[in-house]
Scaffold this motif. Structure first.
Motif, mmCIF file in Angstrom:
data_model
loop_
_atom_site.group_PDB
_atom_site.id
_atom_site.type_symbol
_atom_site.label_atom_id
_atom_site.label_comp_id
_atom_site.label_asym_id
_atom_site.label_seq_id
_atom_site.Cartn_x
_atom_site.Cartn_y
_atom_site.Cartn_z
ATOM 1 N N ASN A 31 77.115 35.532 -0.693
ATOM 2 C CA ASN A 31 77.667 36.743 0.297
ATOM 3 C C ASN A 31 78.362 36.726 1.750
ATOM 4 O O ASN A 31 78.644 37.137 2.218
ATOM 5 N N GLU B 259 79.667 41.123 -2.123
ATOM 6 C CA GLU B 259 79.064 42.153 -1.222
ATOM 7 C C GLU B 259 78.182 42.926 -1.726
ATOM 8 O O GLU B 259 78.255 42.790 -2.672
ATOM 9 N N LYS C 234 77.895 50.879 -2.107
ATOM 10 C CA LYS C 234 78.296 51.757 -2.710
ATOM 11 C C LYS C 234 77.978 52.345 -4.102
ATOM 12 O O LYS C 234 78.013 53.383 -4.234
ATOM 13 N N LYS D 205 82.287 42.467 7.791
ATOM 14 C CA LYS D 205 82.762 43.386 6.578
ATOM 15 C C LYS D 205 80.890 44.641 5.842
ATOM 16 O O LYS D 205 81.595 44.792 5.919
ATOM 17 N N TYR D 206 80.460 43.839 6.790
ATOM 18 C CA TYR D 206 79.400 43.978 6.441
ATOM 19 C C TYR D 206 79.456 45.360 6.917
ATOM 20 O O TYR D 206 78.593 46.279 6.701
ATOM 21 N N ARG E 242 81.704 47.549 7.807
ATOM 22 C CA ARG E 242 82.765 47.724 7.569
ATOM 23 C C ARG E 242 82.200 48.982 6.026
ATOM 24 O O ARG E 242 82.381 50.111 5.827
ATOM 25 N N LEU E 243 81.586 47.821 5.398
ATOM 26 C CA LEU E 243 81.163 48.670 4.321
ATOM 27 C C LEU E 243 80.132 49.359 4.086
ATOM 28 O O LEU E 243 80.154 50.471 3.570
ATOM 29 N N LYS E 244 79.573 48.923 5.144
ATOM 30 C CA LYS E 244 78.601 50.406 5.611
ATOM 31 C C LYS E 244 79.084 52.036 6.005
ATOM 32 O O LYS E 244 78.862 52.975 5.655
ATOM 33 N N ARG F 89 82.149 52.900 5.162
ATOM 34 C CA ARG F 89 82.460 53.817 4.947
ATOM 35 C C ARG F 89 81.937 54.164 3.508
ATOM 36 O O ARG F 89 82.295 54.871 3.132
ATOM 37 N N PHE F 90 80.475 53.121 3.192
ATOM 38 C CA PHE F 90 79.901 53.748 2.051
ATOM 39 C C PHE F 90 78.725 54.661 2.161
ATOM 40 O O PHE F 90 77.922 55.443 1.677
ATOM 41 N N ASN G 143 74.853 42.366 -8.285
ATOM 42 C CA ASN G 143 76.501 42.294 -8.232
ATOM 43 C C ASN G 143 77.167 41.238 -9.094
ATOM 44 O O ASN G 143 78.204 41.393 -9.298
#
Length: 285
Positions: free
Chosen positions: A101, A123, A127, A151-152, A154-156, A158-159, A233
């Motif tokens: 990760n 990651e 989601k 990156k993390y 942005r992941l939060k 977004r979802f 994952n």
């Protein structure tokens, strides 16, 4: 008409791995899948890929000398990731898995910008956690570098904009997986102490945001209780590899090759044997 974007610096490694316009591989179905991590954590991904794609040749590389990556700078992680990718390309891999990760967060875009083969990262399962947690009480354990990464974040965004997320960096878990042969009562007590914040917050779902952590899954599940869903994952990554390979899976009816490298074989050998449940030939990188 095929198209192949290759930088000059890597042309000698990549010239046989062009893509068609749909992005699919055009050659090389007998070539290996390359997987790397800072240590043995990525073996959780390796095991899933090995089982889900039983015909594929796999090369796994552990950068043991510099583990854990969570304690390293972003620039250092990018440098190591490029060096490892160059090495794996010299062994004619057809697809690369960044089974870390922290390295995914720090380096995957650089790798994708500079190499033509398909590159799959890992990651935190934010989601799926949001989808499984209507109440929005989600816990995330990861390395400090992952939690701080753009990156993390942005992941939060977004979802999980409306979700309540409790986060904790847990370097202890990486240390336990890398160095401890069998957990003792004091180790389990330390794990519970690390998880206490999630117990106090009454999270419904706990995301394992590091590929090392599934090797502690049984203990984590016992501590958190059956009502808490634990997400990692490995299986989704294996399925994504199969999707990305498409018709370029290895169709040869021959014994596959599983090859292992480490930047510190002497330090990693015993742990590889333990996790893989057999003595492996761990080669130097």
């Amino acid at each position: 008409m095929s198209r192949c974007k290759i930088s000059n610096r890597h042309f000698s490694h990549n010239r046989h791995l062009c893509h068609n316009q749909s992005g699919e591989l055009s050659k090389g179905n007998q070539q290996a899948i390359g997987i790397f991590d800072s240590g043995v954590g990525g073996l959780s991904i390796f095991n899933a890929v090995k089982d889900f794609l039983p015909q594929e040749n796999i090369i796994y590389l552990a950068d043991t000398r510099y583990a854990p990556y969570g304690d390293q700078s972003e620039a250092f992680i990018i440098e190591r990731s490029q060096k490892i990718t160059d090495f794996l390309l010299q062994h004619s891999i057809k697809l690369l898995v960044v089974a870390c990760n922290t390295a995914t967060a720090a380096a995957i875009q650089v790798l994708r910008d500079n190499y033509s083969i398909p590159i799959i990262g890992v990651e935190p399962a934010i989601k799926p956690a949001v989808e499984k947690t209507p109440e929005g009480r989600i816990g995330v354990i990861a390395t400090k570098a992952t939690l701080k990464s753009e990156k993390y974040q942005r992941l939060k965004a977004r979802f999980a904009e409306n979700a309540s997320i409790t986060e904790k960096a847990t370097p202890l878990f990486v240390q336990l997986v890398e160095t401890v042969a069998q957990l003792q009562p004091q180790h389990i007590a330390e794990i519970k102490q690390e998880l206490q914040i999630f117990i106090d917050q009454k999270v419904n779902t706990l995301v394992l945001g590091c590929t090392h952590f599934p090797f502690l899954n049984e203990v984590i599940a016992q501590i958190m209780g059956a009502e808490v869903t634990i997400l990692e994952n490995a299986q989704p990554v294996a399925k994504e590899i199969a999707r990305k390979l498409g018709d370029n899976v290895n169709l040869q009816n021959t014994a596959r090759q599983l090859t292992f490298y480490s930047s510190n074989p002497a330090a990693a050998q015993a742990k590889f044997n333990l996790i893989l449940r057999q003595k492996v030939n761990l080669l130097p990188f």
